[in-house]
Design a protein around this motif. Structure first.
Motif, short mmCIF file in Angstrom:
data_model
loop_
_atom_site.label_atom_id
_atom_site.label_comp_id
_atom_site.label_asym_id
_atom_site.label_seq_id
_atom_site.Cartn_x
_atom_site.Cartn_y
_atom_site.Cartn_z
N ASP A 85 -2.46 -4.65 -8.61
CA ASP A 85 -1.44 -5.59 -9.11
C ASP A 85 -0.26 -4.85 -9.73
OD1 ASP A 85 -3.14 -7.62 -8.32
OD2 ASP A 85 -3.94 -7.98 -10.33
N GLU A 86 -0.53 -3.75 -10.43
CA GLU A 86 0.54 -2.99 -11.05
C GLU A 86 1.42 -2.32 -10.01
OE1 GLU A 86 3.07 -1.47 -13.89
OE2 GLU A 86 1.58 -3.07 -14.01
N VAL A 87 0.82 -1.80 -8.95
CA VAL A 87 1.61 -1.20 -7.86
C VAL A 87 2.54 -2.25 -7.25
CG1 VAL A 87 1.51 -0.19 -5.55
CG2 VAL A 87 -0.06 0.61 -7.33
N VAL A 88 2.00 -3.43 -7.01
CA VAL A 88 2.81 -4.51 -6.46
C VAL A 88 3.97 -4.83 -7.39
CG1 VAL A 88 2.83 -6.97 -5.86
CG2 VAL A 88 0.96 -5.51 -5.07
N ARG A 89 3.70 -4.89 -8.70
CA ARG A 89 4.76 -5.19 -9.66
C ARG A 89 5.86 -4.12 -9.64
NH1 ARG A 89 0.47 -7.32 -12.85
NH2 ARG A 89 0.09 -5.28 -13.85
N VAL A 90 5.48 -2.85 -9.55
CA VAL A 90 6.49 -1.79 -9.51
C VAL A 90 7.35 -1.92 -8.25
CG1 VAL A 90 6.87 0.71 -9.36
CG2 VAL A 90 5.13 -0.19 -10.92
N MET A 91 6.71 -2.14 -7.11
CA MET A 91 7.46 -2.30 -5.87
C MET A 91 8.42 -3.48 -5.96
SD MET A 91 4.57 -1.63 -2.93
CE MET A 91 3.92 0.01 -2.57
N GLN A 92 7.93 -4.61 -6.41
CA GLN A 92 8.78 -5.79 -6.50
C GLN A 92 9.89 -5.61 -7.54
OE1 GLN A 92 5.83 -8.86 -7.23
NE2 GLN A 92 5.56 -9.26 -5.04
N GLY A 93 9.57 -4.89 -8.63
CA GLY A 93 10.59 -4.61 -9.64
C GLY A 93 11.72 -3.76 -9.12
N ALA A 94 11.44 -2.96 -8.09
CA ALA A 94 12.47 -2.13 -7.46
C ALA A 94 13.23 -2.88 -6.37
CB ALA A 94 11.84 -0.86 -6.87
N GLY A 95 12.87 -4.16 -6.18
CA GLY A 95 13.55 -4.96 -5.17
C GLY A 95 12.92 -4.89 -3.80
N MET A 96 11.68 -4.39 -3.73
CA MET A 96 11.00 -4.25 -2.45
C MET A 96 10.13 -5.47 -2.15
SD MET A 96 9.71 -0.28 -2.81
CE MET A 96 9.53 0.04 -1.06
N THR A 97 9.88 -5.70 -0.88
CA THR A 97 8.82 -6.61 -0.46
C THR A 97 7.51 -5.83 -0.56
OG1 THR A 97 10.28 -7.78 1.06
CG2 THR A 97 7.91 -7.96 1.46
N ALA A 98 6.46 -6.47 -1.05
CA ALA A 98 5.17 -5.80 -1.20
C ALA A 98 4.06 -6.69 -0.66
CB ALA A 98 4.89 -5.47 -2.67
N THR A 99 3.15 -6.09 0.10
CA THR A 99 1.99 -6.82 0.61
C THR A 99 0.75 -5.94 0.46
OG1 THR A 99 2.23 -6.01 2.89
CG2 THR A 99 3.36 -8.07 2.33
N VAL A 100 -0.40 -6.59 0.43
CA VAL A 100 -1.67 -5.88 0.29
C VAL A 100 -2.52 -6.14 1.53
CG1 VAL A 100 -3.72 -5.55 -1.12
CG2 VAL A 100 -1.55 -6.18 -2.21
N SER A 101 -2.85 -5.08 2.24
CA SER A 101 -3.74 -5.19 3.39
C SER A 101 -5.16 -4.88 2.96
CB SER A 101 -3.29 -4.21 4.49
OG SER A 101 -3.65 -2.88 4.15
N SER A 102 -6.06 -4.75 3.91
CA SER A 102 -7.45 -4.44 3.57
C SER A 102 -7.61 -3.01 3.08
CB SER A 102 -8.36 -4.66 4.79
OG SER A 102 -7.99 -3.81 5.85
N ILE A 103 -6.60 -2.13 3.29
CA ILE A 103 -6.72 -0.73 2.89
C ILE A 103 -5.54 -0.21 2.07
CG2 ILE A 103 -8.29 -0.05 4.76
CD1 ILE A 103 -5.81 1.02 6.27
N HIS A 104 -4.34 -0.79 2.27
CA HIS A 104 -3.13 -0.24 1.66
C HIS A 104 -2.33 -1.31 0.94
CE1 HIS A 104 -2.99 3.13 4.95
NE2 HIS A 104 -3.86 3.40 4.00
N ILE A 105 -1.47 -0.84 0.02
CA ILE A 105 -0.41 -1.66 -0.55
C ILE A 105 0.89 -1.15 0.07
CG2 ILE A 105 0.67 -2.52 -2.65
CD1 ILE A 105 -1.89 -1.01 -4.02
N ASN A 106 1.56 -1.99 0.82
CA ASN A 106 2.78 -1.59 1.52
C ASN A 106 4.01 -2.15 0.83
OD1 ASN A 106 0.57 -1.99 3.83
ND2 ASN A 106 1.96 -0.35 4.42
#
Length: 260
Positions: A148-169
């Motif tokens: 969840d924190e990785v997703v927040r950092v990505m989104q805070g930088a203005g990125m689209t973020a998704t979570v797959s079965s193995i990675h956070i993209n």
């Protein structure tokens, strides 16, 4: 999610499918899933895997699997192979945009590794051109709060973020698996996916497949989707009895034998 046996496909012209944990089992495509791809092509259907995996990782499979193309990096890049033209790369973003975004993404990747305990870039990162990926389940285990924190950092930088079965993209841009599917159908066949979406199937296994599950009337989850069931706002309409590649093979048999 209804059981697969209740699915009446009708007249289907093509199949989009995720790769990791949908076609693959323990990181490799199984013989039954590979045969299923071949059976779909033999039946005259279009077949396009669409994945969060990078371009570099996807290239050998675009050249060796019985598919029309692979759409990599969550809709950003298309790979098409033919015996006469070899491997072609098709991009949704122009070269200048890709270069500018790449520089920005590397800064975010460095920030995540410094700020989120245990976060490490995916081992396939060197093959990525239009996104970044943090490993949470392939070679490194991240707890949910770190994901969840990785997703927040990505989104805070203005990125689209998704979570797959193995990675956070994460990536800069408005593309997604859905826009990538629309784009590749238009690019390769000059057709409008939205006007014929009830003639296409999508198969997946994770939360990053939700946009496809939501829009495709014929959406199928392989059985391992159940581990994400509580996180799904838009689950697939149908679910296979078996997990991963075996489930994809079950979907194919049902699709090719069910009367229209």
């Amino acid at each position: 999610m209804q059981l697969l046996r209740h699915w009446s496909p009708g007249h289907i012209v093509g199949v989009f499918t995720d790769i990791d944990d949908t076609l693959t089992t323990e990181g490799a495509i199984t013989s039954d899933a590979l045969q299923a791809l071949a059976d779909l092509k033999l039946a005259g259907l279009h077949v396009v895997p669409i994945t969060g995996r990078p371009v570099g990782w996807s290239e050998p499979f675009a050249q060796s699997w019985p598919v029309d193309a692979i759409v990599a990096e969550n809709g950003a890049v298309g790979l098409q192979h033919s015996a006469t033209q070899g491997l072609r790369k098709l991009y949704q973003q122009d070269a200048r945009t890709r270069q500018a975004n790449f520089t920005r993404m590397q800064a975010v990747l460095d920030q995540i590794e410094k700020e989120v305990t245990g976060a490490r870039r995916s081992q396939d990162s060197t093959g990525r051109e239009t996104d970044i990926a943090i490993d949470h389940s392939e070679f490194t285990h991240l707890p949910q709060h770190a994901i969840d924190e990785v997703v927040r950092v990505m989104q805070g930088a203005g990125m689209t973020a998704t979570v797959s079965s193995i990675h956070i993209n994460g990536w800069f841009g408005t593309h997604s698996k859905l826009t990538g599917a629309r784009w590749i159908v238009r690019k390769l066949w000059g057709r409008d996916l939205d006007t014929e979406i009830d003639r296409w199937v999508y198969v997946g296994d994770s939360t990053n497949d939700q946009v496809m599950f939501e829009h495709f009337p014929h959406s199928v989850g392989v059985a391992n989707i159940r581990r994400f069931e509580a996180l799904l706002t838009h689950p697939p309409r149908y679910i296979t009895p078996s997990e991963r590649g075996a489930g994809f093979a079950e979907m194919t048999r049902h699709l090719l034998t069910k009367p229209s």
